[in-house]
Design an enzyme around this catalytic site. Sequence first.
Site, mmCIF file in Angstrom:
data_model
loop_
_atom_site.group_PDB
_atom_site.id
_atom_site.type_symbol
_atom_site.label_atom_id
_atom_site.label_comp_id
_atom_site.label_asym_id
_atom_site.label_seq_id
_atom_site.Cartn_x
_atom_site.Cartn_y
_atom_site.Cartn_z
ATOM 1 C CD GLU A 110 -24.709 6.109 5.231
ATOM 2 O OE1 GLU A 110 -26.051 6.462 5.217
ATOM 3 O OE2 GLU A 110 -24.003 6.787 5.210
ATOM 4 C CG HIS A 111 -28.121 0.541 5.141
ATOM 5 N ND1 HIS A 111 -28.862 0.081 4.295
ATOM 6 C CD2 HIS A 111 -27.308 1.264 3.944
ATOM 7 C CE1 HIS A 111 -28.606 0.486 2.786
ATOM 8 N NE2 HIS A 111 -28.331 1.441 2.982
ATOM 9 C CG ASP A 141 -31.496 4.562 9.193
ATOM 10 O OD1 ASP A 141 -31.241 3.480 8.874
ATOM 11 O OD2 ASP A 141 -32.121 5.519 8.292
ATOM 12 N N GLY A 155 -32.598 14.863 -5.582
ATOM 13 C CA GLY A 155 -32.365 13.310 -5.728
ATOM 14 C C GLY A 155 -30.269 12.902 -5.614
ATOM 15 C CB SER A 156 -27.554 14.442 -5.146
ATOM 16 O OG SER A 156 -27.766 14.480 -6.524
ATOM 17 C CB SER A 182 -32.151 15.252 2.808
ATOM 18 O OG SER A 182 -33.293 15.046 3.558
ATOM 19 C CG ASP A 221 -32.724 12.352 5.374
ATOM 20 O OD1 ASP A 221 -31.342 11.592 6.164
ATOM 21 O OD2 ASP A 221 -33.520 11.881 4.360
HETATM 22 P P1 ADP Z 1 -32.900 13.658 -1.482
HETATM 23 O O1 ADP Z 1 -33.656 13.705 -0.301
HETATM 24 O O2 ADP Z 1 -32.015 13.292 -2.252
HETATM 25 O O3 ADP Z 1 -32.477 14.931 -2.683
HETATM 26 P P2 ADP Z 1 -35.656 12.086 -2.733
HETATM 27 O O4 ADP Z 1 -35.893 11.699 -3.881
HETATM 28 O O5 ADP Z 1 -35.666 12.017 -1.176
HETATM 29 O O6 ADP Z 1 -34.245 12.267 -2.868
HETATM 30 O O7 ADP Z 1 -36.994 13.794 -2.464
HETATM 31 C C1 ADP Z 1 -35.778 14.353 -4.455
HETATM 32 C C2 ADP Z 1 -38.068 14.978 -4.628
HETATM 33 O O8 ADP Z 1 -38.424 15.896 -3.795
HETATM 34 C C3 ADP Z 1 -38.192 15.825 -6.070
HETATM 35 O O9 ADP Z 1 -37.990 14.577 -6.882
HETATM 36 C C4 ADP Z 1 -39.089 16.075 -5.546
HETATM 37 O O10 ADP Z 1 -40.034 16.094 -5.376
HETATM 38 C C5 ADP Z 1 -39.234 17.010 -4.272
HETATM 39 N N1 ADP Z 1 -38.346 17.950 -4.065
HETATM 40 C C6 ADP Z 1 -37.192 18.726 -3.668
HETATM 41 N N2 ADP Z 1 -36.670 19.742 -3.456
HETATM 42 C C7 ADP Z 1 -37.332 20.706 -4.119
HETATM 43 C C8 ADP Z 1 -37.963 21.499 -4.698
HETATM 44 N N3 ADP Z 1 -37.064 22.757 -4.240
HETATM 45 N N4 ADP Z 1 -38.435 21.711 -5.614
HETATM 46 C C9 ADP Z 1 -39.277 21.155 -5.995
HETATM 47 N N5 ADP Z 1 -39.005 19.741 -5.253
HETATM 48 C C10 ADP Z 1 -38.872 19.158 -4.790
HETATM 49 MG MG MG Z 2 -35.145 12.340 0.542
#
Ligand code: ADP
Ligand code: MG
Length: 385
Positions: free
Chosen positions: A36-37, A39, A125-126, A129, A175
């Site tokens: 972690e960190h 990369d 957003g968790s 990816s 990712d």
């Molecule tokens: P993570 O990659 O950790 O889930 P990110 O902030 O990098 O979080 O990416 C999340 C964003 O990607 C969402 O806010 C959305 O804009 C886009 N996204 C991801 N999956 C979808 C989906 N199935 N439909 C629409 N947008 C998506």
């Molecule tokens: Mg992401």
Amino acid sequence: MSGDVADRATAGFRQRYDAEPAVRWAAPGRVNLIGEHTDYNDGFVLPFALPLRTVVAAAPGPDGRWTVWSELDDEPVEFGAAEADEPGRVDGWAAYVAGVVWALRAAGLDVPGARLAIASDVPVGSGLSSSAAIESAVLAALVDLGGLDLPTDRWPRLAQRAENDYVGAPTGIMDQSAVVRGREGHALFLDCRSEEVEQIPFDLDAAGLAVLVVDSRAPHRHADGEYAARRRSCERAAATLGVAALRDVPVADLDAALARLDDEETRRRVRHVVTENQRVLDTVALLRADRARDIGPLLTASHASMRDDFEITVPEVDTAVEAALAAGAHGARMTGGGFGGCVLALVDAADADAVADAVTAAYAERGFAAPGTLTVLPAAGVTRG
Ligand code: ADP
Ligand code: MG
């Protein structure tokens, strides 16, 4: 969301466009086992692809036009070549799709106009990816529809460009590499300097093990600013030490390097990165020796290093790690950039539910919102789905 994710993508396509999709592609989320960190310090990471997938159903559309619908939004988004060719013109979630069109066109490829429908089981957003999953699935669908000549080794870089240069999120290559190249029963050892990758056997199923992923549901507190501060601190330390990146400080030289830094906080930051790189190498060595069960202490040491030296954990993730260990996990750590996100725990498959329950109970006791829990095995990367 109910029903199989691939069926939902097809049903969404039919309903939106009153037609049958021509192709369907699936791309998984990913989790980083350790590293972690490291990369942006030119170091090592070891992610694996998850069984959760984002599925894109697609068919050709009018030339130079793209329409995309996601089950996360009622409204489809439509854009043309002019919007795709100017980073930032398409915003919101559809930017991840327009960004892929942009990256392919910028690479000189003749991207076919298309209609797309997207369904996903990857939590958004968790830190698992969902962004690389949507990019990679869209990229695969467009390459397939257009019969484009683009070998899969180039996919991660193009998907990353979509996110960096069109969406504007400065993320590394981990990712998209994990999402595109993931292999069932393996983790992907990635050298972030050379971008060389190696598949490392991580057959949890055969060993009677599993990884429990806990979504901490902690609100991200100042994550962007803190990330930038950590990065600056590492870059300054590398400059002081006269190396290109902290990757160039071997763990054997750590004490000598620390003695050359005059501030205590910087010393702790450097200690995390240097020892974390070594923990990735040690993890890889154990996995190569078919000793998956024995990586637990490395995971837990990684967590302690993130908590005490890099200072990127929050009470919710510390609670999840402590509860998982107390309930018999072999090792546990926060995974992802920090200040929230997910925790992973290496558990005997038979104990996965009990460990998940123990984490949930510990959360309730502390008054935290209930965590999400999910038991996973390393899965395949992008597939025709
Ligand atoms: P993570 O990659 O950790 O889930 P990110 O902030 O990098 O979080 O990416 C999340 C964003 O990607 C969402 O806010 C959305 O804009 C886009 N996204 C991801 N999956 C979808 C989906 N199935 N439909 C629409 N947008 C998506
Ligand atoms: Mg992401």
